[in-house]
Motif scaffolding. Structure first.
Motif, PDB file in Angstrom:
ATOM      1  N   THR A   1       0.846  -1.186   0.000  1.00 34.14           N
ATOM      2  CA  THR A   1       0.000   0.000   0.000  1.00 34.14           C
ATOM      3  C   THR A   1       0.883   1.237   0.000  1.00 34.14           C
ATOM      4  O   THR A   1       1.947   1.256   0.637  1.00 34.14           O
ATOM      5  N   SER A   2       0.473   2.250  -0.711  1.00 34.18           N
ATOM      6  CA  SER A   2       1.273   3.467  -0.812  1.00 34.18           C
ATOM      7  C   SER A   2       1.076   4.391   0.383  1.00 34.18           C
ATOM      8  O   SER A   2       1.491   5.554   0.338  1.00 34.18           O
ATOM      9  N   ILE A   3       0.475   3.882   1.441  1.00 33.95           N
ATOM     10  CA  ILE A   3       0.414   4.634   2.698  1.00 33.95           C
ATOM     11  C   ILE A   3       1.837   4.734   3.266  1.00 33.95           C
ATOM     12  O   ILE A   3       2.508   3.721   3.417  1.00 33.95           O
ATOM     13  N   PRO A   4       2.312   5.928   3.578  1.00 31.10           N
ATOM     14  CA  PRO A   4       3.687   6.064   4.088  1.00 31.10           C
ATOM     15  C   PRO A   4       3.867   5.374   5.438  1.00 31.10           C
ATOM     16  O   PRO A   4       2.974   5.406   6.293  1.00 31.10           O
ATOM     17  N   TYR A   5       5.016   4.765   5.622  1.00 27.71           N
ATOM     18  CA  TYR A   5       5.329   4.073   6.872  1.00 27.71           C
ATOM     19  C   TYR A   5       5.480   5.102   7.986  1.00 27.71           C
ATOM     20  O   TYR A   5       6.184   6.096   7.849  1.00 27.71           O
ATOM     21  N   CYS A   6       4.796   4.842   9.116  1.00 31.51           N
ATOM     22  CA  CYS A   6       4.821   5.783  10.238  1.00 31.51           C
ATOM     23  C   CYS A   6       4.558   5.020  11.523  1.00 31.51           C
ATOM     24  O   CYS A   6       3.760   4.067  11.542  1.00 31.51           O
TER      25      CYS A   6
ATOM     26  N   LEU B   1       7.247   2.695   2.437  1.00 31.75           N
ATOM     27  CA  LEU B   1       5.847   2.350   2.206  1.00 31.75           C
ATOM     28  C   LEU B   1       5.548   0.980   2.799  1.00 31.75           C
ATOM     29  O   LEU B   1       6.431   0.151   2.958  1.00 31.75           O
ATOM     30  N   TYR B   2       4.273   0.741   3.106  1.00 28.77           N
ATOM     31  CA  TYR B   2       3.893  -0.480   3.812  1.00 28.77           C
ATOM     32  C   TYR B   2       3.836  -1.704   2.903  1.00 28.77           C
ATOM     33  O   TYR B   2       3.320  -1.648   1.788  1.00 28.77           O
ATOM     34  N   SER B   3       4.360  -2.804   3.420  1.00 27.23           N
ATOM     35  CA  SER B   3       4.211  -4.128   2.824  1.00 27.23           C
ATOM     36  C   SER B   3       3.787  -5.068   3.948  1.00 27.23           C
ATOM     37  O   SER B   3       4.503  -5.218   4.941  1.00 27.23           O
ATOM     38  N   ILE B   4       2.640  -5.701   3.809  1.00 32.90           N
ATOM     39  CA  ILE B   4       2.059  -6.507   4.885  1.00 32.90           C
ATOM     40  C   ILE B   4       1.994  -7.961   4.437  1.00 32.90           C
ATOM     41  O   ILE B   4       1.330  -8.287   3.438  1.00 32.90           O
ATOM     42  N   SER B   5       2.686  -8.839   5.148  1.00 34.92           N
ATOM     43  CA  SER B   5       2.696 -10.262   4.810  1.00 34.92           C
ATOM     44  C   SER B   5       1.301 -10.861   4.993  1.00 34.92           C
ATOM     45  O   SER B   5       0.612 -10.574   5.981  1.00 34.92           O
ATOM     46  N   LEU B   6       0.910 -11.706   4.052  1.00 35.92           N
ATOM     47  CA  LEU B   6      -0.415 -12.313   4.065  1.00 35.92           C
ATOM     48  C   LEU B   6      -0.309 -13.824   4.266  1.00 35.92           C
ATOM     49  O   LEU B   6       0.739 -14.425   4.006  1.00 35.92           O
ATOM     50  N   VAL B   7      -1.396 -14.431   4.729  1.00 28.24           N
ATOM     51  CA  VAL B   7      -1.463 -15.882   4.845  1.00 28.24           C
ATOM     52  C   VAL B   7      -2.238 -16.422   3.650  1.00 28.24           C
ATOM     53  O   VAL B   7      -2.967 -15.698   2.983  1.00 28.24           O
ATOM     54  N   GLU B   8      -2.054 -17.693   3.383  1.00 28.44           N
ATOM     55  CA  GLU B   8      -2.768 -18.297   2.262  1.00 28.44           C
ATOM     56  C   GLU B   8      -4.264 -18.309   2.557  1.00 28.44           C
ATOM     57  O   GLU B   8      -4.693 -18.672   3.650  1.00 28.44           O
ATOM     58  N   GLY B   9      -5.063 -17.873   1.597  1.00 26.29           N
ATOM     59  CA  GLY B   9      -6.511 -17.802   1.780  1.00 26.29           C
ATOM     60  C   GLY B   9      -6.967 -16.376   2.009  1.00 26.29           C
ATOM     61  O   GLY B   9      -6.323 -15.417   1.580  1.00 26.29           O
ATOM     62  N   GLU B  10      -8.073 -16.228   2.733  1.00 28.26           N
ATOM     63  CA  GLU B  10      -8.640 -14.902   2.949  1.00 28.26           C
ATOM     64  C   GLU B  10      -7.911 -14.163   4.066  1.00 28.26           C
ATOM     65  O   GLU B  10      -7.589 -14.735   5.107  1.00 28.26           O
ATOM     66  N   ASN B  11      -7.655 -12.886   3.830  1.00 24.93           N
ATOM     67  CA  ASN B  11      -7.001 -12.022   4.801  1.00 24.93           C
ATOM     68  C   ASN B  11      -7.845 -10.763   4.986  1.00 24.93           C
ATOM     69  O   ASN B  11      -8.219 -10.109   4.002  1.00 24.93           O
ATOM     70  N   VAL B  12      -8.134 -10.443   6.244  1.00 24.86           N
ATOM     71  CA  VAL B  12      -8.770  -9.166   6.565  1.00 24.86           C
ATOM     72  C   VAL B  12      -7.692  -8.298   7.217  1.00 24.86           C
ATOM     73  O   VAL B  12      -7.219  -8.599   8.316  1.00 24.86           O
TER      74      VAL B  12
END
Length: 320
Positions: A248-253, A274-285
């Motif tokens: 996401t292009s939300i700045p890291y803070c 910028l934020y990078s959020i690790s995801l799990v296999e399947g649905e992620n909220v």
């Protein structure tokens, strides 16, 4: 543009926008690769921008500039295969840095910017003239002439516009629009002072608009199923494969907290900005909430201050 966030300031500097001091970013000329990555949809310019259509139903502003729609704007968030390409590192060249950044997000080597061969036709102590052939294809040309110290120069860009350079609030990266009266680009830099430049350090590149368009279309397919971004909060619903992350292009803070499927996580960074959020296999909220640092202490101090003022006023009246 003023910002107290050094993360944002440093990212913009590395991708082509200069800074003045510790909190002022000089954003007076569009750098399309950077703008597209950050999801900028509209650009204001007082000259026509290649590859973009002027928005006719938005009135020109007082200085005659027009509004142009950016068809290369990337989504605010998308899923990508993290770790497939070496993380981008800034090497003093904003064009090559952007190439590395886009490569990291796509998981393969791409070059949206290509070097433009140039010739220095005039090289004097107070004047430089650069000339470049216009390549065939759908491109926007850019230049960047690094300087060692300010020398209050003027830049004539292909006879289309003039701007200050190597001075207060001047840009670093500048657009070189096509002049229909000539079949080459021409950039003239001159000053009343000696030009404090390093020979051969000049950077002239073209941005491949067809490639940028295909990248935008590719990443658009990887947007979250649900994307709700508001002031101070964001929520995404994503179906992911193993090893994927959400960019996401939300700045890291430090003020942001991030949860994935209700569990608080420590997000990663893309180019430390910028934020990078690790995801799990399947649905992620994915939920992001912003909390103002020291807000509680600030409110408490404000209440104490008001109480002291009320008491002081009450005491003053009692003494009368």
């Amino acid at each position: 543009m003023s910002t107290a966030d050094s993360t944002v300031l440093n990212f913009l500097v590395d991708t082509g926008y200069r800074s003045e001091g510790d909190n002022l970013s000089v954003v007076n000329m569009p750098v399309l690769g950077t703008d597209s990555l950050l999801g900028v949809r509209y650009i204001v310019s007082d000259y026509a921008l290649e590859g973009m259509d002027k928005v006719e139903d938005i009135a020109d502003n007082a200085n005659g500039a027009g509004v142009y729609e950016n068809p290369y704007s990337l989504p605010m968030a998308f899923v990508y295969d993290s770790g497939k390409y070496t993380a981008a590192k800034y090497n003093g060249n904003p064009f090559e840095y952007q190439n590395e950044l886009y490569s990291e997000l796509l998981g393969r080597k791409v070059e949206i910017y290509k070097p433009l061969k140039y010739e220095t036709v005039v090289s004097k102590a107070k004047k430089r003239v650069y000339k470049m052939e216009i390549p065939e294809g759908n491109y926007i040309a850019y230049g960047n002439i690094p300087w060692n110290s300010l020398f209050n120069a003027k830049l004539n860009v292909n006879g289309i516009y003039r701007t200050g350079y190597a001075r207060w609030l001047s840009p670093s990266v500048f657009n070189i629009p096509v002049n229909e009266d000539r079949d080459y680009y021409k950039v003239v830099l001159h000053s009343k002072q000696k030009l404090d430049l390093d020979d051969g350090a000049e950077q002239f590149y073209v941005l491949d608009l067809d490639l940028l368009k295909s990248i935008a279309e590719e990443l658009e397919k990887n947007t979250p199923d649900v994307m709700d971004i508001e002031n101070g909060s964001a929520e995404f619903v994503v179906n992911a494969k193993e090893g994927q992350s959400l960019f996401t292009s939300i700045p890291y803070c430090d003020g942001w907290t991030v949860k994935v499927n209700g569990q608080k996580v420590q997000p990663d960074k893309v180019v430390d900005s910028l934020y990078s959020i690790s995801l799990v296999e399947g649905e992620n909220v994915v939920e992001m909430k912003f909390h103002v640092k020291y807000a509680g202490a600030g409110i408490a101090c404000s209440i104490i201050g008001i109480a002291m003022l009320v008491f002081a006023e009450f005491y003053r009246k009692r003494r009368k």
